[in-house]
Design a protein around this motif. Structure first.
Motif, mmCIF file in Angstrom:
data_model
loop_
_atom_site.group_PDB
_atom_site.id
_atom_site.type_symbol
_atom_site.label_atom_id
_atom_site.label_comp_id
_atom_site.label_asym_id
_atom_site.label_seq_id
_atom_site.Cartn_x
_atom_site.Cartn_y
_atom_site.Cartn_z
ATOM 1 N N PRO A 1 0.800 -1.227 0.000
ATOM 2 C CA PRO A 1 0.000 0.000 0.000
ATOM 3 C C PRO A 1 0.830 1.273 0.000
ATOM 4 C CG PRO A 1 0.035 -0.940 2.185
ATOM 5 C CD PRO A 1 0.714 -1.936 1.288
ATOM 6 N N LEU A 2 2.100 1.178 0.316
ATOM 7 C CA LEU A 2 2.896 2.392 0.485
ATOM 8 C C LEU A 2 3.984 2.527 -0.566
ATOM 9 C CD1 LEU A 2 3.361 2.025 4.351
ATOM 10 C CD2 LEU A 2 1.520 3.196 3.152
ATOM 11 N N SER A 3 4.011 1.630 -1.551
ATOM 12 C CA SER A 3 5.198 1.571 -2.410
ATOM 13 C C SER A 3 5.378 2.778 -3.327
ATOM 14 C CB SER A 3 5.217 0.284 -3.218
ATOM 15 O OG SER A 3 4.068 0.225 -4.008
ATOM 16 N N SER A 4 4.283 3.524 -3.592
ATOM 17 C CA SER A 4 4.470 4.660 -4.496
ATOM 18 C C SER A 4 4.846 5.949 -3.751
ATOM 19 C CB SER A 4 3.195 4.899 -5.312
ATOM 20 O OG SER A 4 2.192 5.353 -4.445
ATOM 21 N N LEU A 5 4.935 5.851 -2.436
ATOM 22 C CA LEU A 5 5.230 7.064 -1.659
ATOM 23 C C LEU A 5 6.734 7.263 -1.500
ATOM 24 C CD1 LEU A 5 2.616 6.573 1.195
ATOM 25 C CD2 LEU A 5 2.373 7.889 -0.912
ATOM 26 N N ASP A 6 7.146 8.517 -1.272
ATOM 27 C CA ASP A 6 8.576 8.731 -1.050
ATOM 28 C C ASP A 6 8.953 8.172 0.325
ATOM 29 O OD1 ASP A 6 8.541 10.772 1.057
ATOM 30 O OD2 ASP A 6 7.665 12.063 -0.470
ATOM 31 N N ALA A 7 10.264 7.983 0.516
ATOM 32 C CA ALA A 7 10.744 7.228 1.678
ATOM 33 C C ALA A 7 10.242 7.806 3.007
ATOM 34 C CB ALA A 7 12.263 7.193 1.661
ATOM 35 N N LYS A 8 10.242 9.128 3.117
ATOM 36 C CA LYS A 8 9.872 9.754 4.396
ATOM 37 C C LYS A 8 8.394 9.494 4.704
ATOM 38 C CE LYS A 8 10.011 14.260 6.651
ATOM 39 N NZ LYS A 8 8.601 14.656 6.563
ATOM 40 N N LEU A 9 7.574 9.714 3.669
ATOM 41 C CA LEU A 9 6.139 9.540 3.832
ATOM 42 C C LEU A 9 5.794 8.074 4.118
ATOM 43 C CD1 LEU A 9 3.929 11.584 3.662
ATOM 44 C CD2 LEU A 9 3.583 11.003 1.271
ATOM 45 N N ARG A 10 6.526 7.203 3.467
ATOM 46 C CA ARG A 10 6.281 5.764 3.641
ATOM 47 C C ARG A 10 6.497 5.384 5.103
ATOM 48 N NH1 ARG A 10 9.150 3.754 -0.766
ATOM 49 N NH2 ARG A 10 10.964 3.317 0.494
ATOM 50 N N ILE A 11 7.573 5.900 5.677
ATOM 51 C CA ILE A 11 7.887 5.565 7.070
ATOM 52 C C ILE A 11 6.836 6.149 8.002
ATOM 53 C CG2 ILE A 11 9.572 5.981 8.920
ATOM 54 C CD1 ILE A 11 11.727 5.623 6.684
ATOM 55 N N GLU A 12 6.418 7.397 7.689
ATOM 56 C CA GLU A 12 5.383 8.051 8.512
ATOM 57 C C GLU A 12 4.078 7.276 8.469
ATOM 58 O OE1 GLU A 12 6.421 12.524 7.658
ATOM 59 O OE2 GLU A 12 4.251 12.183 7.648
ATOM 60 N N LEU A 13 3.675 6.937 7.239
ATOM 61 C CA LEU A 13 2.365 6.318 7.058
ATOM 62 C C LEU A 13 2.336 4.881 7.591
ATOM 63 C CD1 LEU A 13 -0.228 7.458 6.117
ATOM 64 C CD2 LEU A 13 0.248 6.735 3.799
ATOM 65 N N ARG A 14 3.478 4.198 7.497
ATOM 66 C CA ARG A 14 3.464 2.830 8.021
ATOM 67 C C ARG A 14 3.356 2.843 9.544
ATOM 68 N NH1 ARG A 14 9.520 1.076 6.517
ATOM 69 N NH2 ARG A 14 10.499 1.607 8.483
ATOM 70 N N ALA A 15 3.957 3.856 10.177
ATOM 71 C CA ALA A 15 3.822 3.970 11.627
ATOM 72 C C ALA A 15 2.365 4.261 11.981
ATOM 73 C CB ALA A 15 4.738 5.063 12.153
ATOM 74 N N GLU A 16 1.722 5.086 11.136
ATOM 75 C CA GLU A 16 0.318 5.429 11.368
ATOM 76 C C GLU A 16 -0.586 4.208 11.195
ATOM 77 O OE1 GLU A 16 -1.385 8.843 9.071
ATOM 78 O OE2 GLU A 16 0.203 9.777 10.267
ATOM 79 N N LEU A 17 -0.295 3.439 10.142
ATOM 80 C CA LEU A 17 -1.080 2.211 9.914
ATOM 81 C C LEU A 17 -0.955 1.285 11.112
ATOM 82 C CD1 LEU A 17 -0.399 1.129 6.214
ATOM 83 C CD2 LEU A 17 -2.584 1.736 7.244
ATOM 84 N N ARG A 18 0.265 1.166 11.608
ATOM 85 C CA ARG A 18 0.529 0.283 12.743
ATOM 86 C C ARG A 18 -0.254 0.757 13.979
ATOM 87 N NH1 ARG A 18 1.194 -4.623 14.286
ATOM 88 N NH2 ARG A 18 2.407 -4.866 16.119
#
Ligand SMILES: Nc1ncnc2c1ncn2[C@@H]1O[C@H](COP(=O)(O)OP(=O)(O)OP(=O)(O)O)[C@@H](O)[C@H]1O
Length: 373
Positions: free
Chosen positions: A169-186
């Motif tokens: 779900p996060l593969s098209s996001l830039d690295a910073k956003l990906r890390i932010e959003l995965r923490a949010e998903l968690r």
């Protein structure tokens, strides 16, 4: 049926010997696993391993050749996708271009004809969690990539299915956003008690968020374990190489019964066999590889090191760097503190010494499987 951790209830999801073939391509072979309630399980594997196919079969978008899919203990083989009470979230979910952020998120509930008050309450709660309150009144074309992805996630999360399937779900996001959003998903998953099954080829992502990792390779489940166990005790050589960057060092060895040492011929090096592997290495004799993670090697002076060679490369990785030391025909990758780099000189003699030998692993060269202690 597995009922562990579910208070006697069947697990949210269970796959039993699920196989799928596309013409002459065996995409999945007898895939078995269980996803417990309120957990975050990650299917990890390289491109083509069968991750998407597995999720599509669970969602009912693909029919398995063989095997059963059980949702809450019920065989859903004959059920339509819409009856399965699962939500699938893809990368790059398309938003309705002519609808506002609010209407995009609300759409699944509007289709279900939920009361307007309930819809407003749910949209506002989701928007708050995903921090997208400011785009609710705007059209997708005015949103950044990350905002669009959050709105798309919001639209998927507004339903409350028993299981969310997330395909990279996060593969098209830039690295910073990906890390932010995965923490949010968690965080959302934990707070709301959602059950997530997420596919990714990114082992960092898997390590960062999974309760349990299902390692998939060429359509087969290779290992199901906690992320740290997959890293420390990978089931096979391929998994050992797939998880961890810089990659694990692998050296073909021969066990010498007389001394209890392992000889690495390519490097002309002899190491004491670590106690936890001695019996397995003795039984095998030859035809095995020792696996040593780069963080379990240290640079030392060449005089008293078991392996002495030449420093051929230093690759900075931020606070850590990878030093490559050539010893005869072998190369040792050693993870070092970047603050130590100024004290090193390329092409100079240097020693390599294993530390934490209790973390070494060994693999059968023929089968690739890890030798069990
Ligand atoms: N509709 C299809 N027709 C034919 N072959 C398919 C089809 N869908 C998938 N495959 C094949 O099945 C195998 C598994 O594909 P799948 O998309 O599940 O892998 P994946 O692990 O999700 O890979 P990626 O990380 O690249 O998305 C691949 O060999 C793929 O080429």
């Amino acid at each position: 049926m597995t009922t562990a951790n579910t208070g006697g209830r069947p697990p949210v999801l269970r796959l039993e010997a699920v196989s799928k073939r596309f013409r002459d391509n065996q995409a999945l072979g007898e895939v078995d696993f269980t996803v417990p309630d309120a957990s975050l399980t990650v299917i990890l594997g390289p491109a083509g391993a069968g991750k998407t196919t597995t999720l599509r079969i669970i969602a009912g978008l693909e029919t398995p050749e063989q095997g059963r899919v059980l949702l809450g203990g019920q065989d859903v083989g004959q059920w339509e996708p819409r009856d399965r009470n699962v939500a699938m979230i893809f990368d790059n979910l398309a938003l309705y271009p002519n609808k506002s952020g609010y209407d995009n998120i609300a759409s699944p509930l509007v289709i279900r004809r939920e009361p307007e008050g309930t819809i407003r309450e749910r949209v506002e709660a989701i928007a708050k969690t995903l921090q997208i309150g400011h785009v609710l009144g705007r059209l997708p074309k005015t949103m950044s990539g990350g905002e669009k992805q959050r709105v798309a996630l919001g639209r998927a999360l507004i339903r409350t299915p028993q299981l969310f399937l997330l395909d990279e779900p996060l593969s098209s996001l830039d690295a910073k956003l990906r890390i932010e959003l995965r923490a949010e998903l968690r965080r959302m998953q934990r707070e709301q008690g959602y059950t997530f099954l997420m596919a990714t080829p990114d082992y960092h992502e898997a390590m960062a968020i999974a309760d349990t990792v299902i390692m998939l390779s060429k359509g087969r489940v290779v290992q199901v374990d906690a992320p740290q166990t997959i890293y420390d005790l990978p089931a096979d050589r391929e998994t050992a190489c797939f998880v961890g960057a810089p990659q694990i060092n692998l050296f073909e060895g021969v066990y010498d019964e007389g001394t209890g040492n392992v000889r690495i011929a390519a490097a002309g090096v002899t190491l004491a066999a670590p106690a936890h592997l001695a019996a397995a290495l003795k039984a095998k004799g030859r035809g095995f590889e020792l696996g040593i993670r780069p963080e379990n090697l240290a640079l030392t002076s060449p005089e008293d090191a078991p392996a002495a060679g030449e420093l051929v490369d230093i690759e900075p990785l931020g606070p850590k760097s990878v030093a490559t030391v050539r010893v005869k025909d072998a190369e040792f990758r050693v993870l070092i503190d970047s603050r130590d780099v100024p004290g090193l000189a390329l092409n100079e003699p240097i020693g390599v010494t294993p530390v934490h030998t209790e973390r070494m692993v060994a693999f059968d060269i023929e089968t690739g499987l890890r030798l069990r202690a």
